[in-house]
Structure formats: structure tokens, C-alpha cells
Design a protein around this motif. Structure first.
Motif, short mmCIF file in Angstrom:
data_model
loop_
_atom_site.label_atom_id
_atom_site.label_comp_id
_atom_site.label_asym_id
_atom_site.label_seq_id
_atom_site.Cartn_x
_atom_site.Cartn_y
_atom_site.Cartn_z
N ILE A 409 0.89 -1.20 -0.09
CA ILE A 409 -0.03 0.08 0.10
C ILE A 409 0.81 1.21 -0.03
N GLU A 410 2.11 1.41 0.93
CA GLU A 410 2.93 2.27 0.76
C GLU A 410 3.50 2.68 -0.75
N ASN A 411 3.75 1.45 -1.38
CA ASN A 411 4.20 1.63 -2.80
C ASN A 411 2.78 2.28 -3.63
N ILE A 412 1.99 1.74 -3.35
CA ILE A 412 0.74 2.59 -4.15
C ILE A 412 0.48 4.02 -3.75
N TRP A 413 1.04 4.30 -2.63
CA TRP A 413 0.74 5.78 -2.17
C TRP A 413 1.67 6.61 -2.98
N ASP A 414 2.90 6.04 -3.34
CA ASP A 414 4.08 6.69 -4.02
C ASP A 414 3.53 6.86 -5.28
N ILE A 415 3.02 5.81 -5.82
CA ILE A 415 2.43 5.85 -7.38
C ILE A 415 1.44 6.87 -7.45
N VAL A 416 0.55 6.87 -6.54
CA VAL A 416 -0.60 7.84 -6.53
C VAL A 416 -0.01 9.38 -6.39
N THR A 417 0.95 9.71 -5.67
CA THR A 417 1.76 10.91 -5.45
C THR A 417 2.22 11.09 -6.58
N LEU A 418 2.69 10.47 -7.70
CA LEU A 418 3.35 10.53 -8.70
C LEU A 418 2.56 10.85 -9.75
N ILE A 419 1.26 10.30 -9.90
CA ILE A 419 0.19 10.48 -10.93
C ILE A 419 -0.32 12.05 -10.30
N ASN A 420 -0.58 12.38 -9.07
CA ASN A 420 -1.09 13.68 -8.82
C ASN A 420 -0.19 14.76 -9.31
N SER A 421 1.21 14.37 -9.23
CA SER A 421 2.23 15.29 -9.77
C SER A 421 2.37 15.31 -11.32
N VAL A 422 1.91 14.41 -11.93
CA VAL A 422 1.91 14.39 -13.30
C VAL A 422 0.82 15.42 -13.65
N ALA A 423 -0.37 14.93 -12.98
CA ALA A 423 -1.67 15.67 -13.44
C ALA A 423 -1.50 17.30 -13.27
N ASP A 424 -0.80 17.57 -12.11
CA ASP A 424 -0.50 19.18 -11.86
C ASP A 424 0.21 19.64 -13.19
N GLN A 425 1.21 18.94 -13.52
CA GLN A 425 2.04 19.49 -14.51
C GLN A 425 1.32 19.57 -15.71
N ALA A 426 0.42 18.38 -16.24
CA ALA A 426 -0.56 18.30 -17.29
C ALA A 426 -1.43 19.37 -17.16
#
Length: 575
Positions: A409-426
Motif C-alpha cells: 500500500i505504501e508503494n501504491i501511495w508513492d504511485i498515486v503521488t506521482l500520478i497527482n504530480s503528473v496531473a498538476d503538470q498536465a
């Protein structure tokens, strides 16, 4: 004197029976042996006669075979040359008519001693037909009067081939007069029979009958049954009557010719030696019997004189024996009463031992049942401990799985953070794209629409990631709660395993004590049973002693009575 006569009669009868039986057995053995020797002699004489017979025919048979082999490719084309061969071959047997033959067209070949009669057809003769039927083997005819030599002969013939076709036959006549000596030499008595039978039963070389006579038909069939037996057995003994005299016939085949040689002897002649032996043995045993009886009479007379002296001593000794026997009877009676009292005591002791053994058996049964119940309880505890350990192991695996899930789940949390960062940049890029599209005028209209949609999608992704973060936070909280609860349950399971193990050790101790109790009870039972068996054996022995004492007392009384009777007999013997 009367005693001697009675003794002689008794001994004589016994000895006479013995000698009669011995005489019969010995005579029978000697008779069987002599008959067997007579039969062996008959067989030996016959075998010698048959051997001489075949040896005599062997030489001309070989000559016929050699002559046929000489014409292995058929007779010569020139009849004169062929006839010359027969004349030269005939010189080897100058006392005989010689060799002769005939070709398939009827041409005869022969020595100067043979003159075929006018109109003679060799192909219709027995010697020619026999050779053709044998198909290259040597043929032996029955005895007959040959037209070529006008003599009673046996013809030996063999076919001659040209290729696979018969080109003719070569032959040789052997006069029966030369064979008669062999058959006649076997006779040792006027009643003996010695002759040869053909396979059909025709008489050959017989003093009374000719080859035209058949054993099945002569004398209106008087010998039919005997002849049928002779032709059936082929190589054995046959018994029968001839003219009222009992005969034994030995039949032996003559392989070369297919005939049967027959030697017959009267049974009286065969059994003459055994009969004489029986008479001799009977006389010898009778004389021996008379001698034995005479010696016995002398011995009995001398024994009678000695008996009178011995009877006086016997009367005195029997009187003393009677007195001693009465004293022994009184003593035996006292011993019998004492032994019976001991027997009664041992019977009570045996009954008491059996009662104790029965009670010990009951105790042993209870101890064995208790031991079994405790063993069963220990088995159940061991099973519960194993199950608790399995539950603890499974719970520990669950905790490990939940912790592993938390890490994921911790790994998933990192992935979600990455996705959120990418979405902000998009979203920023889409915003800049909208600005560029608005300055581009009509040409950037479509691009403006796309940028707007990208920004809207980025907003949706950011919103979704916020919801995912909330769910992940809830899952982590539930996982932590579950880990704490599982660890608390694991601790309690460990306490249960420890308590069950302690209980198992206590039950095991109880089980061992129960087994020792059961084994001890069993040992006590075995000892009591052995003691009971020993007591019973002692009781049986005492009873046997009591019975023996009773029998001894009875025997003593019998001895006393017998002593009195013996005294009376001794007095009678003295008279």
C-alpha cells in the motif's frame, strides 16, 4: 509221562505249522524263480535263433541291394550285357539258383541254373510286385514254391529305377531248407513247438504244416483264438491249450521279414524243475521235523526229572511269598489313607488359589481399562496441541501477509503521488496551451478545445487521486488495527498451547503410572495362575500316587493269591 506227551503234542503242532508255512513259501519262491529262469531261457534261445536267421539273410540282402545299386541308372540298353552281370553275381552263391531279375517290359535276366517256364510273366509274380510296393526298399516275400526254381524259398527283391520310373526288379531265392536248421535247433523236447508265422498267420518251417496252412483255419479253426492272440501280442508270452496240453508260447518278431518266430513249451516241462524242487523241499522239511521232535522228546524227559526237584523248593518259596505279600498289603493300606488325606488338603489349596487368581484378573482388567482411557485422553490432548500450533502458525502467516500488504500500500501511495504530480503538470501545460490557442485566433480554436479537455481530465485525475488517498488511508488504518488484534490473539494462542502442553505432560505421567499398574496386575495374575497350575499338577501327582498305592495293594493281594495257587500247582507237579 502224561506231561511229556502233552508237551510233545503242543510243540509238535506248533513246529508242524511253522514247517508247513515255511515249506509252502520256500516252494513258491523256488517255483517262481525256476519258472522265470525257464522263460528267460526260452527268450534267449529265440533271440539267438532270430539273430542267426537274420544274419543268414543279411549277406544275400546286401548282395541284392548292391546289384540294384549297380543298375542305379536302369538296366543296360544291351540285354546280353545285363544278363552277364547276373551270371557273374550268381557265382558268389554257386550252391543256390543264383540272382535273377526282369525289366519292366518282361525281359528276364538270370544265371544258367534258372530256366523260366514258357509263358512266365515276371510282373505278375509275388517277388516283382513286392519290390514295386516297397518303392526302392528291400522286399521279403512269404515262403512259397517259386516257379523258376520249383523250390520252397524266401525271395529277396529290390526295384531298379531309371530316373523316377521303375525299370525292373532284381531278386534272389533263399531255400527254406537252410533256414529250417535254425528253427529246429531250439527244440529240446518232443512236445516243443518251433515255427514261423507270417503277418497273416501262415505256417513257415513247421514240421506238420506247410505255408499253405493258416493257424486261424487249420483243423476247422481249432487254433483260431490262440492264433489271434499270437498275432496281437507281437512280442510277449501267450498261454493256451493244444490237443489238450497246456502250453506257453513265446512270440518274437523278425524285423527284417515282418514275420513272427514262435516257440512253445508245455507247462509241465516248464514247471518240472519247480515241481521237483517242491517235492524235495517237502521231504527235507519232513525229515527235519521228525529229528526236531525226537530231540524235543529227549529234552522234555530230562526236564521232567529236574522239575520234581525244583517243585519242592517252589512250594517253600511260595509259602514265604504269601506271608510277605499279606504284610505288604497292610502297609499299603496305611499309606493309601495318608496320601488321600494329603490329596484333600491340596484340593482345598487349589480352590483357594483359583479364587485369588479370579479376583486378581478382575483388578488387572480394571487397570488395563484405566490405562486405555488415559492413553486415549493423552491422544486427544496431543491432537488439540497440534491444532493450536497449526492455528498459531496460520495466524502468524496472516499477520505477515497483512504487513506485506501494508508495504505494498505504501508503494501504491508513492504511485498515486506521482500520478497527482503528473496531473498538476498536465494541468499547467494545458493552461499554457489554452493561452497560446487564444492568441492564435481561428487557427488555434481546435487546439484550444483539446487543451481545455486535457485540463479538465487533469482536474478529474487530481480529484480521483484525492479519493484514492483517502481510501488508502482507511486501508492502512484497518490493517494496523487487524495486525494489533492478530498479535493479541497469537499471544493468547501461545498461552493455550503452553497450558495444553502442561496438561499433556501430566496426563502422560498418569498414563505411565496406569500402564505400570496394569503390567504389575498382569504379572501377579500370571504368578497366581502358575501357582494354581503347580498346585493342580501336585494334586494330580498325589492322586496318581494314591491310585498307585491302591493298585499296589490290589497287586499285593493278587500276588498273595497267586502264591497260594502256585503252591497248589507245585504240589500237583510233584505228584
Amino acid at each position: 509221562m502224561a506231561f511229556v506227551k502233552r508237551s510233545l503234542i503242543l510243540i509238535g503242532a506248533s513246529v508242524a505249522v511253522f514247517f508247513i508255512i515255511t515249506t509252502v513259501i520256500a516252494a513258491e519262491l523256488v517255483s517262481n524263480f525256476s519258472e522265470e529262469q525257464a522263460y528267460r531261457l526260452m527268450y534267449s534261445n529265440m533271440k539267438e535263433c532270430v539273430l542267426n536267421f537274420e544274419n543268414t539273410l543279411s549277406a544275400p540282402s546286401k548282395m541284392v541291394e548292391t546289384l540294384a545299386g549297380f543298375f542305379s541308372d536302369g538296366f543296360y540298353d544291351d540285354d546280353a550285357d545285363t544278363n552277364e552281370v547276373f551270371e557273374k553275381m550268381s557265382l558268389a552263391y554257386s550252391d543256390f539258383p543264383g540272382f535273377y531279375g526282369a525289366s519292366a517290359d518282361g525281359t528276364m535276366f538270370h544265371s544258367a541254373n534258372i530256366t523260366p517256364p514258357r509263358g512266365y510273366r515276371p510282373s505278375e509274380s509275388a517277388w516283382y510286385k513286392g519290390a514295386v510296393e516297397k518303392e526302392g526298399e528291400t522286399a521279403y516275400s512269404d515262403m512259397y514254391v517259386n516257379e523258376l526254381t520249383d523250390t520252397l524259398v524266401l525271395t529277396i527283391s529290390r526295384a531298379v529305377y531309371r530316373g523316377e520310373e521303375i525299370d525292373g526288379v532284381v531278386a534272389f531265392d533263399f531255400p527254406m531248407e537252410d533256414l529250417q536248421a535254425f528253427v529246429g535247433s531250439v527244440k529240446s523236447d518232443l512236445l516243443d513247438w518251433s515255427f514261423i508265422l507270417s503277418a497273416r498267420g501262415d505256417f513257415f518251417l513247421d514240421d506238420e504244416y506247410t505255408p499253405d496252412d493258416n493257424i486261424l483255419t487249420v483243423k476247422d479253426g481249432a487254433y483260431r483264438k490262440l492264433g489271434e492272440k499270437m498275432l496281437e501280442v507281437e512280442d510277449d508270452f501267450v498261454y493256451g491249450k493244444v490237443d489238450g496240453i497246456k502250453y506257453v508260447f513265446r512270440i518274437t518278431p523278425i524285423p527284417m521279414t515282418g514275420w513272427y518266430y514262435v516257440l512253445g513249451k508245455s507247462l509241465s516241462d516248464v514247471n518240472s524243475f519247480s515241481t521237483a524242487t517242491k517235492i524235495l523241499l517237502s521231504c527235507a522239511f519232513f525229515i527235519l521235523f521228525v529229528i526236531i521232535m525226537a530231540i524235543t522228546a529227549v529234552i522234555l524227559s530230562r526236564m521232567r526229572a529236574k522239575e520234581e526237584i525244583a517243585s519242592n523248593h517252589l512250594i517253600e518259596e511260595t509259602h514265604n511269598l504269601a506271608l510277605s505279600s499279606k504284610e505288604n498289603a497292610v502297609t499299603a493300606q496305611d499309606q493309601s489313607a495318608a496320601v488321600k488325606e494329603i490329596v484333600a488338603t491340596m484340593e482345598d489349596n487349589t480352590a483357594l488359589s483359583e479364587d485369588i487368581s479370579k479376583k486378581i484378573k478382575d483388578v488387572s482388567g480394571v487397570a488395563s481399562k484405566t490405562s486405555g482411557d488415559v492413553a486415549e485422553g493423552v491422544s486427544y490432548l496431543e491432537k488439540n496441541v497440534r491444532q493450536l500450533r497449526e492455528i498459531a502458525s496460520a495466524n502468524q502467516n496472516t499477520i505477515e501477509g497483512i504487513k506485506s500488504l501494508g508495504d505494498k500500500i505504501e508503494n501504491i501511495w508513492d504511485i498515486v503521488t506521482l500520478i497527482n504530480s503528473v496531473a498538476d503538470q498536465a494541468k499547467i501545460i494545458a493552461f499554457n496551451a489554452e493561452l497560446e490557442a487564444s492568441t492564435a485566433g481561428e487557427a488555434g480554436k481546435n487546439f484550444h478545445i483539446v487543451a481545455t479537455e486535457i485540463r479538465r481530465l487533469a482536474d478529474g485525475i487530481i480529484k480521483g487521486t484525492k479519493e484514492i488517498k483517502g481510501k488508502i488511508t482507511e486501508i492502512q488504518q484497518s490493517s494496523d488495527t487487524l495486525i494489533l488484534a492478530s498479535e493479541s490473539g497469537t499471544e493468547k494462542i501461545r498461552e493455550g498451547v503452553s497450558n495444553a502442553k502442561s496438561l499433556e505432560e501430566r496426563f502422560t505421567s498418569i498414563k505411565n503410572a496406569s500402564e505400570i499398574t496394569a503390567d504389575s496386575a498382569g504379572d501377579i495374575t500370571t504368578i497366581i495362575q502358575q501357582q494354581a497350575v503347580a498346585s493342580e499338577q501336585i494334586l494330580i501327582t498325589l492322586k496318581q500316587i494314591a491310585m498307585g498305592v491302591d493298585k499296589f495293594r490290589g497287586a499285593t493281594e493278587s500276588v498273595s493269591e497267586a502264591s497260594q495257587n502256585l503252591q497248589i500247582i507245585a504240589e500237583e507237579l510233584r505228584k
